[in-house]
Design a protein around this motif. Structure first.
Motif, PDB file in Angstrom:
ATOM      1  N   ALA A 218      15.302 -33.914 -33.118  1.00  0.00           N
ATOM      2  CA  ALA A 218      15.854 -35.210 -32.712  1.00  0.00           C
ATOM      3  C   ALA A 218      16.482 -35.922 -33.903  1.00  0.00           C
ATOM      4  CB  ALA A 218      14.761 -36.072 -32.089  1.00  0.00           C
ATOM      5  N   GLY A 219      15.844 -35.796 -35.082  1.00  0.00           N
ATOM      6  CA  GLY A 219      16.401 -36.400 -36.291  1.00  0.00           C
ATOM      7  C   GLY A 219      17.733 -35.783 -36.665  1.00  0.00           C
ATOM      8  N   LEU A 220      17.838 -34.468 -36.509  1.00  0.00           N
ATOM      9  CA  LEU A 220      19.088 -33.784 -36.811  1.00  0.00           C
ATOM     10  C   LEU A 220      20.205 -34.248 -35.877  1.00  0.00           C
ATOM     11  CD1 LEU A 220      20.392 -31.594 -38.593  1.00  0.00           C
ATOM     12  CD2 LEU A 220      19.674 -29.902 -36.903  1.00  0.00           C
ATOM     13  N   ALA A 221      19.828 -34.556 -34.639  1.00  0.00           N
ATOM     14  CA  ALA A 221      20.807 -35.033 -33.656  1.00  0.00           C
ATOM     15  C   ALA A 221      21.058 -36.536 -33.774  1.00  0.00           C
ATOM     16  CB  ALA A 221      20.324 -34.709 -32.246  1.00  0.00           C
ATOM     17  N   CYS A 222      20.307 -37.198 -34.659  1.00  0.00           N
ATOM     18  CA  CYS A 222      20.413 -38.667 -34.817  1.00  0.00           C
ATOM     19  C   CYS A 222      20.115 -39.371 -33.495  1.00  0.00           C
ATOM     20  CB  CYS A 222      21.789 -39.068 -35.340  1.00  0.00           C
ATOM     21  SG  CYS A 222      22.164 -38.384 -36.967  1.00  0.00           S
ATOM     22  N   MET A 223      19.040 -38.939 -32.840  1.00  0.00           N
ATOM     23  CA  MET A 223      18.636 -39.511 -31.562  1.00  0.00           C
ATOM     24  C   MET A 223      17.135 -39.726 -31.571  1.00  0.00           C
ATOM     25  SD  MET A 223      20.841 -36.915 -29.095  1.00  0.00           S
ATOM     26  CE  MET A 223      20.489 -37.772 -27.534  1.00  0.00           C
ATOM     27  N   SER A 224      16.664 -40.556 -30.668  1.00  0.00           N
ATOM     28  CA  SER A 224      15.224 -40.703 -30.499  1.00  0.00           C
ATOM     29  C   SER A 224      14.684 -39.441 -29.846  1.00  0.00           C
ATOM     30  CB  SER A 224      14.912 -41.912 -29.625  1.00  0.00           C
ATOM     31  OG  SER A 224      15.334 -41.674 -28.285  1.00  0.00           O
ATOM     32  N   ARG A 225      13.380 -39.202 -29.983  1.00  0.00           N
ATOM     33  CA  ARG A 225      12.793 -37.997 -29.407  1.00  0.00           C
ATOM     34  C   ARG A 225      13.013 -37.926 -27.903  1.00  0.00           C
ATOM     35  NH1 ARG A 225       6.707 -36.907 -31.307  1.00  0.00           N
ATOM     36  NH2 ARG A 225       6.991 -35.488 -29.560  1.00  0.00           N
ATOM     37  N   SER A 226      12.771 -39.046 -27.213  1.00  0.00           N
ATOM     38  CA  SER A 226      12.880 -39.049 -25.753  1.00  0.00           C
ATOM     39  C   SER A 226      14.329 -38.846 -25.312  1.00  0.00           C
ATOM     40  CB  SER A 226      12.330 -40.353 -25.176  1.00  0.00           C
ATOM     41  OG  SER A 226      13.030 -41.469 -25.718  1.00  0.00           O
TER      42      SER A 226
END
Length: 315
Positions: A218-226
């Protein structure tokens, strides 16, 4: 496949770029592309291709024909240079056009074989059938298909090997063409068009042994986990961690072909500290154990070293 660099060197017009995630996927695919027939027809004719466990393809060398299948909504008209692919081996029929029965039609036909017990992401993403039209294809595709046709018409040394290698490259270009034209659909190709998810897929494909977690993906995608989990599953139809596991097993099957690598070293390379845990997971996902994959690979290598014996047995 550095398409842009090739275009600069040869003067070919700019071609659509290939997503690095797709390039990494193709680079590690255990896919064998092989030319198996080169039929020639004239007059009123038809040829049935029954359901097959392997994918099938037909490149029209000369002439034209019609192709029919339950996988298609309508009859397709194929002309010289067109490539039609049935990635899952759906049954189909090739036949002459009723109004042009005096045309000689020749084909280059082949098979696509995934040497994997788990369903490869690429196989899962491709439709029952797709076509690359010569009139719409880029210059590189047309040049490569023309080279196949030219070699098919000659007795050049190593002809079969050359045809198989060119067919493998042509299929790669066909997949890239399909991915470019169908990025709006659900599945792998839609995920490749999403910059955030594509970034994660590329990393997973290139480094399957990394300690992947929902958090670092999720960090790699720059998004929250959910948000990441929801978006990934929406596009790929599978949860992120399940995809990582399936990809690791696909890579493991390829690595098991190398007799110099122990099962323990493969398990460690793919991020598993316990060989026993890796063996259990591999069998659960693939339906077989690593030892059988390795034994099958050894048997295939022994057969390849005894071509004369095989020919005598076939006679």
């Amino acid at each position: 496949m550095h398409v842009d660099a090739y275009a600069k060197l040869t003067g070919i017009p700019h071609l659509p770029s290939v997503a690095p995630a797709l390039e990494a996927l193709l680079n590690q695919s255990m896919l064998r592309v092989e030319v198996v027939a080169e039929p020639k027809f004239c007059g009123s004719w038809f040829a049935d291709a029954p359901s097959s466990g392997n994918g099938l393809f037909h490149l029209v060398d000369t002439g034209e024909c019609l192709i029919e299948s339950e996988a298609l909504n309508e009859t397709w008209h194929l002309q010289a240079g067109d490539l039609v692919v049935f990635p899952h081996g759906a049954p189909h029929r090739l036949r002459s056009r009723d109004a042009a029965t005096d045309i000689t039609t020749s084909l280059i036909c082949g098979e696509l074989r995934y040497a994997s017990h788990t369903r490869h992401p690429l196989s899962h993403a491709l439709p029952a059938c797709f076509v690359v039209r010569d009139a719409q294809a880029d210059l590189l595709f047309r040049q490569l298909s023309a080279m196949m046709v030219e070699i098919a018409r000659t007795d050049v040394p190593g002809r079969k090997v050359l045809l198989n290698k060119l067919a493998d490259t042509l299929f790669t270009l066909a997949v890239c063409d399909y991915a470019h034209r169908h990025a709006d659909q659900q599945g792998l190709f839609a995920a490749l068009a999403d910059n955030r998810i594509c970034r994660v897929l590329q990393a997973v494909h290139e480094e399957p042994g990394h300690a992947w977690t929902m958090q670092n993906m999720a960090g790699l995608a720059c998004m929250s986990r959910s948000a990441f989990a929801e978006r990934f599953a929406q596009l790929m139809n599978v949860p992120p961690m399940q995809y990582v596991t399936q990809w690791r097993v696909n890579v493991a099957e390829r690595l098991l072909q190398d007799p110099g690598l122990s099962v323990a070293s493969i398990a460690e390379r793919l991020g598993y500290s316990s060989e026993a845990a890796f063996r259990r997971l591999f069998k659960r996902v693939s339906g077989t154990c690593p030892g059988r994959i390795r034994a099958g690979s050894r048997h295939a290598q022994e057969l390849c070293r005894q071509p004369d014996l095989l020919r005598q047995g076939a006679g």
